[in-house]
Design an enzyme around this catalytic site. Structure first.
Site, PDB file in Angstrom:
ATOM      1  N   GLU A 163      -9.587  -2.467   2.880  1.00 21.14           N
ATOM      2  CA  GLU A 163      -9.800  -3.549   1.904  1.00 21.14           C
ATOM      3  C   GLU A 163      -9.783  -4.960   2.505  1.00 21.14           C
ATOM      4  O   GLU A 163      -8.854  -5.745   2.257  1.00 21.14           O
ATOM      5  CB  GLU A 163      -8.752  -3.461   0.785  1.00 21.14           C
ATOM      6  CG  GLU A 163      -8.884  -2.220  -0.052  1.00 21.14           C
ATOM      7  CD  GLU A 163      -7.770  -2.074  -1.089  1.00 21.14           C
ATOM      8  OE1 GLU A 163      -6.753  -2.788  -0.998  1.00 21.14           O
ATOM      9  OE2 GLU A 163      -7.908  -1.234  -1.976  1.00 21.14           O
ATOM     10  N   GLU A 355      -9.101   5.741  -2.118  1.00 23.10           N
ATOM     11  CA  GLU A 355      -7.901   5.490  -2.936  1.00 23.10           C
ATOM     12  C   GLU A 355      -8.285   5.532  -4.401  1.00 23.10           C
ATOM     13  O   GLU A 355      -9.321   4.993  -4.803  1.00 23.10           O
ATOM     14  CB  GLU A 355      -7.285   4.104  -2.668  1.00 23.10           C
ATOM     15  CG  GLU A 355      -6.584   3.955  -1.359  1.00 23.10           C
ATOM     16  CD  GLU A 355      -5.990   2.549  -1.163  1.00 23.10           C
ATOM     17  OE1 GLU A 355      -5.714   1.852  -2.162  1.00 23.10           O
ATOM     18  OE2 GLU A 355      -5.821   2.173   0.005  1.00 23.10           O
TER      19      GLU A 355
HETATM   20  O1  IFM Z   1      -0.929  -0.242  -2.540  1.00 24.77           O
HETATM   21  C1  IFM Z   1      -2.232  -0.710  -2.444  1.00 24.77           C
HETATM   22  C2  IFM Z   1      -2.863  -0.301  -1.132  1.00 24.77           C
HETATM   23  O2  IFM Z   1      -2.117  -0.734  -0.054  1.00 24.77           O
HETATM   24  C3  IFM Z   1      -4.240  -0.898  -1.030  1.00 24.77           C
HETATM   25  N1  IFM Z   1      -5.039  -0.559  -2.175  1.00 24.77           N
HETATM   26  C4  IFM Z   1      -4.478  -0.796  -3.479  1.00 24.77           C
HETATM   27  C5  IFM Z   1      -3.091  -0.161  -3.564  1.00 24.77           C
HETATM   28  C6  IFM Z   1      -2.487  -0.431  -4.948  1.00 24.77           C
HETATM   29  O3  IFM Z   1      -2.379  -1.791  -5.181  1.00 24.77           O
END
Ligand code: IFM
Length: 454
Positions: A163, A355
Protein backbone atom coordinates in the site's frame (compact mmCIF):
# COMPACT_ATOMS: atom_id res chain seq x y z
CA UNK A 1 -20.24 -21.12 -4.96
CA UNK A 2 -17.11 -22.81 -6.10
CA UNK A 3 -13.47 -21.87 -6.27
CA UNK A 4 -10.73 -23.26 -8.52
CA UNK A 5 -8.99 -26.33 -7.14
CA UNK A 6 -5.69 -24.57 -6.53
CA UNK A 7 -7.22 -21.40 -5.11
CA UNK A 8 -4.88 -19.91 -2.49
CA UNK A 9 -6.68 -19.62 0.84
CA UNK A 10 -4.47 -17.46 2.97
CA UNK A 11 -4.23 -15.00 5.80
CA UNK A 12 -1.87 -12.10 6.30
CA UNK A 13 -0.05 -10.03 8.89
CA UNK A 14 3.00 -7.77 8.90
CA UNK A 15 6.25 -7.57 10.82
CA UNK A 16 5.78 -4.45 12.95
CA UNK A 17 2.15 -5.29 13.66
CA UNK A 18 2.83 -8.67 15.27
CA UNK A 19 6.51 -9.41 15.87
CA UNK A 20 7.49 -7.36 18.92
CA UNK A 21 11.12 -8.06 19.82
CA UNK A 22 11.69 -4.43 18.92
CA UNK A 23 15.29 -4.38 20.14
CA UNK A 24 16.06 -8.11 20.23
CA UNK A 25 19.05 -9.81 18.64
CA UNK A 26 20.48 -6.69 17.05
CA UNK A 27 17.37 -5.33 15.35
CA UNK A 28 17.69 -1.69 14.33
CA UNK A 29 15.04 0.96 14.88
CA UNK A 30 12.33 1.64 12.36
CA UNK A 31 10.35 4.82 11.82
CA UNK A 32 7.42 3.13 13.60
CA UNK A 33 9.56 2.45 16.68
CA UNK A 34 10.26 6.18 16.70
CA UNK A 35 6.71 7.40 16.03
CA UNK A 36 5.40 5.23 18.85
CA UNK A 37 7.73 7.02 21.24
CA UNK A 38 6.03 10.35 20.59
CA UNK A 39 3.23 10.84 23.13
CA UNK A 40 -0.21 11.21 21.60
CA UNK A 41 0.64 9.83 18.18
CA UNK A 42 -0.82 6.36 18.76
CA UNK A 43 -4.07 5.46 20.48
CA UNK A 44 -3.43 5.05 24.19
CA UNK A 45 0.29 5.49 23.46
CA UNK A 46 0.47 1.83 22.45
CA UNK A 47 3.65 0.60 20.78
CA UNK A 48 4.71 -2.43 18.75
CA UNK A 49 7.55 -3.17 21.20
CA UNK A 50 5.98 -6.48 22.18
CA UNK A 51 2.84 -6.66 20.02
CA UNK A 52 1.89 -10.36 19.68
CA UNK A 53 5.45 -11.36 20.56
CA UNK A 54 5.37 -13.39 17.37
CA UNK A 55 9.16 -13.06 17.24
CA UNK A 56 9.31 -15.55 20.11
CA UNK A 57 6.00 -17.36 19.62
CA UNK A 58 6.18 -17.86 15.85
CA UNK A 59 6.26 -21.64 16.03
CA UNK A 60 3.09 -21.79 18.15
CA UNK A 61 1.47 -19.31 15.78
CA UNK A 62 2.32 -21.49 12.81
CA UNK A 63 0.70 -24.45 14.60
CA UNK A 64 -2.49 -22.39 14.94
CA UNK A 65 -2.31 -21.49 11.24
CA UNK A 66 -1.95 -25.18 10.46
CA UNK A 67 -4.90 -25.99 12.70
CA UNK A 68 -6.99 -23.50 10.73
CA UNK A 69 -5.74 -25.13 7.55
CA UNK A 70 -4.21 -22.07 5.89
CA UNK A 71 -2.68 -22.83 2.51
CA UNK A 72 -0.61 -19.66 2.54
CA UNK A 73 0.57 -17.05 4.98
CA UNK A 74 1.50 -13.56 3.83
CA UNK A 75 4.19 -12.18 6.11
CA UNK A 76 6.47 -9.19 5.82
CA UNK A 77 10.14 -8.82 6.58
CA UNK A 78 11.32 -6.14 8.95
CA UNK A 79 14.03 -4.34 6.99
CA UNK A 80 15.81 -3.01 10.14
CA UNK A 81 15.74 -6.47 11.73
CA UNK A 82 17.67 -7.80 8.77
CA UNK A 83 19.84 -4.71 8.20
CA UNK A 84 19.85 -2.62 11.39
CA UNK A 85 21.12 0.51 9.64
CA UNK A 86 19.07 -0.22 6.52
CA UNK A 87 22.18 -0.82 4.40
CA UNK A 88 25.61 -2.36 4.79
CA UNK A 89 25.82 -4.62 7.80
CA UNK A 90 23.57 -7.69 7.77
CA UNK A 91 22.10 -8.93 11.05
CA UNK A 92 22.35 -12.71 10.70
CA UNK A 93 20.24 -13.31 13.81
CA UNK A 94 17.44 -11.25 12.33
CA UNK A 95 17.64 -13.09 9.02
CA UNK A 96 17.67 -16.40 10.87
CA UNK A 97 14.32 -15.58 12.39
CA UNK A 98 12.73 -15.50 8.92
CA UNK A 99 14.69 -18.58 7.93
CA UNK A 100 13.15 -20.49 10.85
CA UNK A 101 9.71 -19.03 10.21
CA UNK A 102 9.78 -20.08 6.55
CA UNK A 103 10.93 -23.59 7.51
CA UNK A 104 8.20 -23.88 10.11
CA UNK A 105 5.56 -22.79 7.58
CA UNK A 106 6.76 -25.21 4.92
CA UNK A 107 6.91 -28.05 7.43
CA UNK A 108 3.22 -27.38 8.04
CA UNK A 109 2.39 -27.16 4.33
CA UNK A 110 1.78 -23.43 4.45
CA UNK A 111 3.18 -21.47 1.53
CA UNK A 112 5.03 -18.30 2.61
CA UNK A 113 4.18 -15.20 0.60
CA UNK A 114 6.74 -12.56 1.43
CA UNK A 115 6.15 -8.84 1.44
CA UNK A 116 9.48 -7.04 1.41
CA UNK A 117 8.21 -3.77 2.81
CA UNK A 118 5.18 -3.23 4.99
CA UNK A 119 5.99 0.22 6.36
CA UNK A 120 8.76 -0.37 8.96
CA UNK A 121 11.38 1.73 7.18
CA UNK A 122 14.83 1.79 8.85
CA UNK A 123 15.18 4.89 11.03
CA UNK A 124 18.83 5.36 10.08
CA UNK A 125 17.89 5.67 6.44
CA UNK A 126 15.02 7.98 7.29
CA UNK A 127 17.68 10.24 8.82
CA UNK A 128 19.38 10.23 5.41
CA UNK A 129 16.20 11.47 3.77
CA UNK A 130 14.14 8.28 3.60
CA UNK A 131 12.02 7.98 0.47
CA UNK A 132 12.91 11.59 -0.39
CA UNK A 133 16.45 10.49 -1.13
CA UNK A 134 16.83 9.11 -4.64
CA UNK A 135 19.29 6.57 -3.25
CA UNK A 136 16.37 4.92 -1.42
CA UNK A 137 15.65 2.72 -4.43
CA UNK A 138 19.23 1.40 -4.33
CA UNK A 139 19.01 0.82 -0.59
CA UNK A 140 15.82 -1.14 -1.18
CA UNK A 141 17.37 -3.13 -4.02
CA UNK A 142 20.33 -4.10 -1.83
CA UNK A 143 18.06 -5.13 1.02
CA UNK A 144 15.94 -7.14 -1.41
CA UNK A 145 19.00 -9.06 -2.56
CA UNK A 146 19.89 -9.97 1.03
CA UNK A 147 16.41 -11.41 1.63
CA UNK A 148 16.24 -13.16 -1.73
CA UNK A 149 19.69 -14.73 -1.22
CA UNK A 150 18.56 -16.13 2.10
CA UNK A 151 15.03 -17.30 1.37
CA UNK A 152 14.46 -17.81 -2.34
CA UNK A 153 15.54 -21.43 -2.28
CA UNK A 154 12.23 -22.03 -0.44
CA UNK A 155 10.11 -18.98 -1.18
CA UNK A 156 8.60 -18.33 -4.58
CA UNK A 157 5.87 -15.72 -3.91
CA UNK A 158 7.05 -12.14 -3.51
CA UNK A 159 5.30 -8.83 -2.94
CA UNK A 160 7.47 -5.76 -3.11
CA UNK A 161 5.64 -3.16 -1.05
CA UNK A 162 2.37 -2.87 0.80
CA UNK A 163 0.00 0.00 0.00
CA UNK A 164 2.23 2.86 -1.19
CA UNK A 165 -0.88 5.04 -1.03
CA UNK A 166 -0.67 4.69 2.76
CA UNK A 167 3.02 4.74 3.54
CA UNK A 168 3.51 7.72 1.24
CA UNK A 169 0.15 9.46 1.75
CA UNK A 170 -0.44 8.88 5.46
CA UNK A 171 3.26 8.93 6.28
CA UNK A 172 4.39 11.94 4.24
CA UNK A 173 1.34 14.07 3.48
CA UNK A 174 -1.14 13.85 6.37
CA UNK A 175 1.42 12.74 8.97
CA UNK A 176 -0.89 10.27 10.75
CA UNK A 177 1.53 7.43 10.12
CA UNK A 178 5.30 7.13 10.44
CA UNK A 179 7.45 9.02 9.75
CA UNK A 180 4.73 11.56 10.64
CA UNK A 181 5.58 14.15 7.99
CA UNK A 182 3.30 16.78 6.54
CA UNK A 183 5.23 17.65 3.41
CA UNK A 184 4.32 19.85 0.51
CA UNK A 185 2.82 17.97 -2.40
CA UNK A 186 5.96 18.15 -4.57
CA UNK A 187 7.88 16.26 -1.90
CA UNK A 188 5.05 13.77 -1.50
CA UNK A 189 5.24 12.98 -5.21
CA UNK A 190 9.03 12.82 -5.05
CA UNK A 191 8.86 10.24 -2.26
CA UNK A 192 6.23 8.33 -4.26
CA UNK A 193 8.45 8.33 -7.36
CA UNK A 194 11.38 6.94 -5.41
CA UNK A 195 9.23 4.23 -3.85
CA UNK A 196 8.10 3.27 -7.35
CA UNK A 197 11.72 3.07 -8.49
CA UNK A 198 12.42 0.89 -5.46
CA UNK A 199 9.57 -1.41 -6.47
CA UNK A 200 10.97 -1.77 -9.99
CA UNK A 201 14.51 -2.45 -8.81
CA UNK A 202 13.26 -5.00 -6.31
CA UNK A 203 11.40 -6.87 -9.05
CA UNK A 204 14.55 -6.86 -11.18
CA UNK A 205 16.57 -8.13 -8.22
CA UNK A 206 14.16 -10.94 -7.40
CA UNK A 207 14.13 -12.10 -11.03
CA UNK A 208 17.92 -11.98 -11.18
CA UNK A 209 18.82 -13.63 -7.90
CA UNK A 210 15.91 -15.94 -7.00
CA UNK A 211 16.87 -19.59 -6.88
CA UNK A 212 13.36 -20.88 -7.52
CA UNK A 213 11.15 -19.40 -10.21
CA UNK A 214 9.58 -16.37 -8.56
CA UNK A 215 6.00 -15.12 -8.80
CA UNK A 216 6.02 -11.41 -8.11
CA UNK A 217 3.29 -8.91 -7.46
CA UNK A 218 2.24 -5.84 -5.56
CA UNK A 219 -0.18 -5.17 -2.73
CA UNK A 220 -1.77 -1.87 -3.64
CA UNK A 221 -4.65 -0.34 -1.74
CA UNK A 222 -7.80 -0.75 -3.81
CA UNK A 223 -9.71 2.52 -4.03
CA UNK A 224 -12.92 0.99 -5.32
CA UNK A 225 -15.97 2.56 -6.89
CA UNK A 226 -19.09 0.49 -7.40
CA UNK A 227 -21.98 1.31 -9.74
CA UNK A 228 -25.29 2.47 -8.33
CA UNK A 229 -27.23 0.36 -10.81
CA UNK A 230 -26.37 -2.50 -13.10
CA UNK A 231 -26.74 -0.48 -16.29
CA UNK A 232 -24.13 0.24 -18.93
CA UNK A 233 -24.02 3.96 -18.09
CA UNK A 234 -23.65 3.40 -14.36
CA UNK A 235 -20.97 0.74 -14.76
CA UNK A 236 -19.04 2.96 -17.13
CA UNK A 237 -19.29 5.86 -14.67
CA UNK A 238 -17.95 3.70 -11.83
CA UNK A 239 -15.12 2.42 -14.02
CA UNK A 240 -14.06 5.91 -15.00
CA UNK A 241 -14.34 7.17 -11.46
CA UNK A 242 -12.24 4.31 -10.16
CA UNK A 243 -9.38 5.28 -12.46
CA UNK A 244 -9.70 9.05 -12.20
CA UNK A 245 -7.49 11.35 -10.17
CA UNK A 246 -9.41 14.31 -8.81
CA UNK A 247 -7.64 15.24 -5.57
CA UNK A 248 -4.11 16.30 -4.71
CA UNK A 249 -3.44 13.31 -2.53
CA UNK A 250 -2.37 9.67 -2.89
CA UNK A 251 -5.81 8.18 -2.48
CA UNK A 252 -6.30 6.79 -5.97
CA UNK A 253 -5.37 3.68 -7.94
CA UNK A 254 -3.58 4.96 -10.99
CA UNK A 255 -0.76 7.16 -9.68
CA UNK A 256 0.96 4.00 -8.46
CA UNK A 257 -0.51 1.22 -10.60
CA UNK A 258 -0.19 2.89 -14.01
CA UNK A 259 3.60 3.38 -13.75
CA UNK A 260 4.03 -0.10 -12.30
CA UNK A 261 1.97 -1.94 -14.90
CA UNK A 262 1.62 0.42 -17.87
CA UNK A 263 4.91 2.29 -17.60
CA UNK A 264 3.49 5.82 -17.46
CA UNK A 265 1.88 8.19 -15.01
CA UNK A 266 -1.82 8.78 -15.76
CA UNK A 267 -2.55 11.82 -17.91
CA UNK A 268 -5.20 13.31 -15.60
CA UNK A 269 -2.81 13.08 -12.64
CA UNK A 270 0.01 14.69 -14.61
CA UNK A 271 -2.33 17.56 -15.40
CA UNK A 272 -3.78 17.99 -11.92
CA UNK A 273 -0.37 17.68 -10.23
CA UNK A 274 1.42 19.66 -12.96
CA UNK A 275 3.43 22.05 -10.80
CA UNK A 276 4.41 19.32 -8.33
CA UNK A 277 5.71 16.60 -10.65
CA UNK A 278 9.22 15.42 -9.66
CA UNK A 279 12.05 15.11 -12.13
CA UNK A 280 11.61 11.85 -14.03
CA UNK A 281 15.01 10.80 -15.30
CA UNK A 282 15.68 8.85 -18.47
CA UNK A 283 14.97 5.20 -17.90
CA UNK A 284 12.94 5.73 -14.70
CA UNK A 285 9.63 4.59 -16.15
CA UNK A 286 11.28 1.52 -17.70
CA UNK A 287 12.78 0.65 -14.32
CA UNK A 288 9.44 1.04 -12.55
CA UNK A 289 7.49 -0.99 -15.12
CA UNK A 290 8.67 -4.57 -14.68
CA UNK A 291 6.66 -7.61 -15.75
CA UNK A 292 4.52 -8.84 -12.87
CA UNK A 293 2.80 -12.14 -12.28
CA UNK A 294 -0.18 -10.85 -10.35
CA UNK A 295 -1.89 -7.69 -9.21
CA UNK A 296 -2.26 -7.86 -5.44
CA UNK A 297 -4.99 -5.62 -4.12
CA UNK A 298 -6.20 -4.87 -0.61
CA UNK A 299 -9.95 -4.30 -0.58
CA UNK A 300 -11.93 -3.39 2.51
CA UNK A 301 -14.65 -1.06 1.35
CA UNK A 302 -15.79 0.98 -1.63
CA UNK A 303 -17.84 3.94 -2.62
CA UNK A 304 -20.98 3.67 -4.73
CA UNK A 305 -21.22 6.25 -7.47
CA UNK A 306 -23.74 7.15 -10.12
CA UNK A 307 -23.45 8.55 -13.60
CA UNK A 308 -23.55 12.34 -13.64
CA UNK A 309 -24.72 14.42 -16.57
CA UNK A 310 -21.38 15.42 -18.10
CA UNK A 311 -20.23 11.80 -18.42
CA UNK A 312 -18.51 11.86 -15.04
CA UNK A 313 -19.74 10.38 -11.78
CA UNK A 314 -21.04 11.56 -8.44
CA UNK A 315 -21.46 9.91 -5.05
CA UNK A 316 -24.67 7.90 -4.97
CA UNK A 317 -27.31 8.69 -2.36
CA UNK A 318 -26.41 6.70 0.69
CA UNK A 319 -28.13 5.29 3.72
CA UNK A 320 -28.32 7.43 6.85
CA UNK A 321 -27.06 4.45 8.78
CA UNK A 322 -24.88 2.17 6.65
CA UNK A 323 -23.32 -1.00 8.08
CA UNK A 324 -19.93 0.04 9.48
CA UNK A 325 -16.99 -1.89 10.87
CA UNK A 326 -15.22 -0.76 14.04
CA UNK A 327 -12.92 1.29 11.78
CA UNK A 328 -16.09 3.02 10.55
CA UNK A 329 -15.47 1.65 7.08
CA UNK A 330 -18.65 0.83 5.23
CA UNK A 331 -19.30 -2.86 4.61
CA UNK A 332 -19.41 -3.05 0.81
CA UNK A 333 -18.99 -6.64 -0.39
CA UNK A 334 -19.57 -5.79 -4.05
CA UNK A 335 -16.36 -3.71 -3.92
CA UNK A 336 -14.49 -6.98 -4.19
CA UNK A 337 -16.27 -7.91 -7.40
CA UNK A 338 -16.16 -4.50 -9.08
CA UNK A 339 -12.67 -3.71 -7.84
CA UNK A 340 -11.30 -7.02 -9.10
CA UNK A 341 -13.12 -6.72 -12.40
CA UNK A 342 -12.12 -3.12 -13.17
CA UNK A 343 -8.50 -3.75 -12.19
CA UNK A 344 -8.31 -6.83 -14.39
CA UNK A 345 -9.83 -4.99 -17.32
CA UNK A 346 -7.33 -2.13 -17.04
CA UNK A 347 -4.17 -3.98 -16.08
CA UNK A 348 -4.71 -7.47 -17.49
CA UNK A 349 -2.96 -9.23 -14.62
CA UNK A 350 -4.34 -12.10 -12.57
CA UNK A 351 -5.75 -10.66 -9.37
CA UNK A 352 -4.89 -11.75 -5.85
CA UNK A 353 -6.85 -10.29 -2.95
CA UNK A 354 -3.86 -9.65 -0.72
CA UNK A 355 -5.99 -8.26 2.14
CA UNK A 356 -9.64 -8.25 3.09
CA UNK A 357 -10.98 -8.10 6.61
CA UNK A 358 -12.92 -6.25 9.26
CA UNK A 359 -12.24 -4.66 12.61
CA UNK A 360 -14.78 -5.87 15.11
CA UNK A 361 -15.51 -5.36 18.82
CA UNK A 362 -14.16 -8.70 20.04
CA UNK A 363 -13.67 -9.94 23.57
CA UNK A 364 -13.61 -13.27 25.37
CA UNK A 365 -17.21 -14.15 26.15
CA UNK A 366 -18.34 -15.66 29.44
CA UNK A 367 -18.10 -19.13 27.91
CA UNK A 368 -14.39 -18.55 27.23
CA UNK A 369 -14.87 -18.27 23.46
CA UNK A 370 -14.78 -15.34 21.06
CA UNK A 371 -18.00 -15.09 19.08
CA UNK A 372 -17.63 -12.83 16.07
CA UNK A 373 -20.65 -13.45 13.83
CA UNK A 374 -20.29 -10.05 12.15
CA UNK A 375 -16.84 -11.03 10.86
CA UNK A 376 -18.14 -14.36 9.57
CA UNK A 377 -20.95 -12.59 7.77
CA UNK A 378 -18.54 -9.96 6.41
CA UNK A 379 -16.22 -12.56 4.91
CA UNK A 380 -19.08 -14.70 3.64
CA UNK A 381 -20.42 -11.73 1.69
CA UNK A 382 -17.02 -10.69 0.30
CA UNK A 383 -16.13 -14.25 -0.67
CA UNK A 384 -19.45 -14.56 -2.43
CA UNK A 385 -18.41 -11.56 -4.56
CA UNK A 386 -15.02 -13.15 -5.08
CA UNK A 387 -16.70 -16.26 -6.42
CA UNK A 388 -18.82 -14.09 -8.74
CA UNK A 389 -15.63 -12.47 -10.02
CA UNK A 390 -14.12 -15.85 -10.80
CA UNK A 391 -17.36 -17.14 -12.37
CA UNK A 392 -17.28 -14.21 -14.75
CA UNK A 393 -13.84 -15.15 -15.98
CA UNK A 394 -11.54 -12.89 -13.98
CA UNK A 395 -8.50 -14.90 -12.90
CA UNK A 396 -8.55 -14.30 -9.17
CA UNK A 397 -6.06 -16.77 -7.76
CA UNK A 398 -6.10 -16.18 -4.05
CA UNK A 399 -7.61 -14.53 -1.03
CA UNK A 400 -5.68 -13.40 2.06
CA UNK A 401 -7.82 -12.67 5.04
CA UNK A 402 -6.61 -9.73 7.13
CA UNK A 403 -5.60 -10.70 9.64
CA UNK A 404 -4.45 -14.01 10.95
CA UNK A 405 -4.35 -12.55 14.47
CA UNK A 406 -5.23 -9.36 16.32
CA UNK A 407 -2.37 -6.93 16.02
CA UNK A 408 -1.05 -3.39 16.26
CA UNK A 409 -3.31 -1.36 13.99
CA UNK A 410 -0.86 1.51 13.42
CA UNK A 411 -2.16 4.85 14.75
CA UNK A 412 -5.15 2.99 16.21
CA UNK A 413 -2.87 0.81 18.36
CA UNK A 414 -4.57 -2.23 19.87
CA UNK A 415 -7.98 -0.57 19.85
CA UNK A 416 -8.93 -2.30 16.60
CA UNK A 417 -9.15 -6.04 16.27
CA UNK A 418 -8.90 -7.54 12.80
CA UNK A 419 -7.76 -11.06 13.66
CA UNK A 420 -9.42 -14.45 13.45
CA UNK A 421 -7.17 -15.37 16.36
CA UNK A 422 -7.81 -13.32 19.47
CA UNK A 423 -4.69 -12.09 21.26
CA UNK A 424 -4.74 -11.05 24.89
CA UNK A 425 -2.07 -8.35 24.78
CA UNK A 426 -1.49 -8.52 28.53
CA UNK A 427 -0.77 -12.24 28.69
CA UNK A 428 -0.02 -13.09 25.07
CA UNK A 429 -2.61 -15.87 25.16
CA UNK A 430 -4.17 -16.77 21.81
CA UNK A 431 -7.78 -17.93 21.36
CA UNK A 432 -9.23 -19.02 18.05
CA UNK A 433 -12.33 -16.92 17.34
CA UNK A 434 -15.47 -18.45 15.83
CA UNK A 435 -14.35 -16.94 12.53
CA UNK A 436 -11.16 -19.03 12.64
CA UNK A 437 -13.22 -22.25 12.86
CA UNK A 438 -15.50 -20.93 10.13
CA UNK A 439 -12.53 -20.07 7.86
CA UNK A 440 -11.18 -23.51 8.49
CA UNK A 441 -14.42 -25.02 7.13
CA UNK A 442 -14.29 -22.67 4.15
CA UNK A 443 -10.76 -23.74 3.32
CA UNK A 444 -11.35 -27.44 3.82
CA UNK A 445 -14.46 -27.37 1.60
CA UNK A 446 -12.74 -25.08 -0.94
CA UNK A 447 -15.51 -22.56 -0.41
CA UNK A 448 -18.40 -24.98 -0.91
CA UNK A 449 -19.67 -24.58 2.65
CA UNK A 450 -20.37 -20.93 1.86
CA UNK A 451 -23.38 -22.10 -0.13
CA UNK A 452 -25.07 -23.05 3.14
CA UNK A 453 -24.93 -19.46 4.35
CA UNK A 454 -26.76 -17.94 1.40
O1 IFM B 1 -3.61 -3.24 9.26
C1 IFM B 1 -3.63 -2.69 7.99
C2 IFM B 1 -2.51 -3.26 7.14
O2 IFM B 1 -1.28 -3.06 7.73
C3 IFM B 1 -2.51 -2.58 5.80
N1 IFM B 1 -3.80 -2.66 5.17
C4 IFM B 1 -4.95 -2.26 5.94
C5 IFM B 1 -4.94 -2.98 7.29
C6 IFM B 1 -6.15 -2.54 8.11
O3 IFM B 1 -6.13 -1.18 8.33
Amino acid sequence: MSFPENFVWGAAASSYQIEGGACDDGKGLSIWDMLCRQPGKIWSDNTGDIACDHYHKYDDDVQLMAQIGLKAYRLSISWPRVMPGGRGEINEKGLDFYDRLVDSLLKNNIEPWITLFHWDFPYTLYCRGGWLNRDSSEWFANYTKVVVDKLSDRVSHWITQNEPQCFIGLGHQTGEHAPGLKLGFADVLLAAHHSLLAHGKAVQGIRTYARTKPLIGTALAGVVKTPFKNSYAEIEAARQCMFAITMRDCWNNTWFADPIVLGRYPADGLKLFEEFIPEIKNGDMETICQPLDFYGVNIYTGQTVLAAENGSCAPAPHSESPPLTAMEWEVKPEALYWGGRFLYERYGLPVVVTENGMANCDWIHSDGKVHDPQRIDFHTRYLCECSRLIDEGVPCNGYFLWSVMDNFEWAQGYKQKFGIIYVDFDTGKRTLKDSAFWYSDVIRSNGRCLNNSL
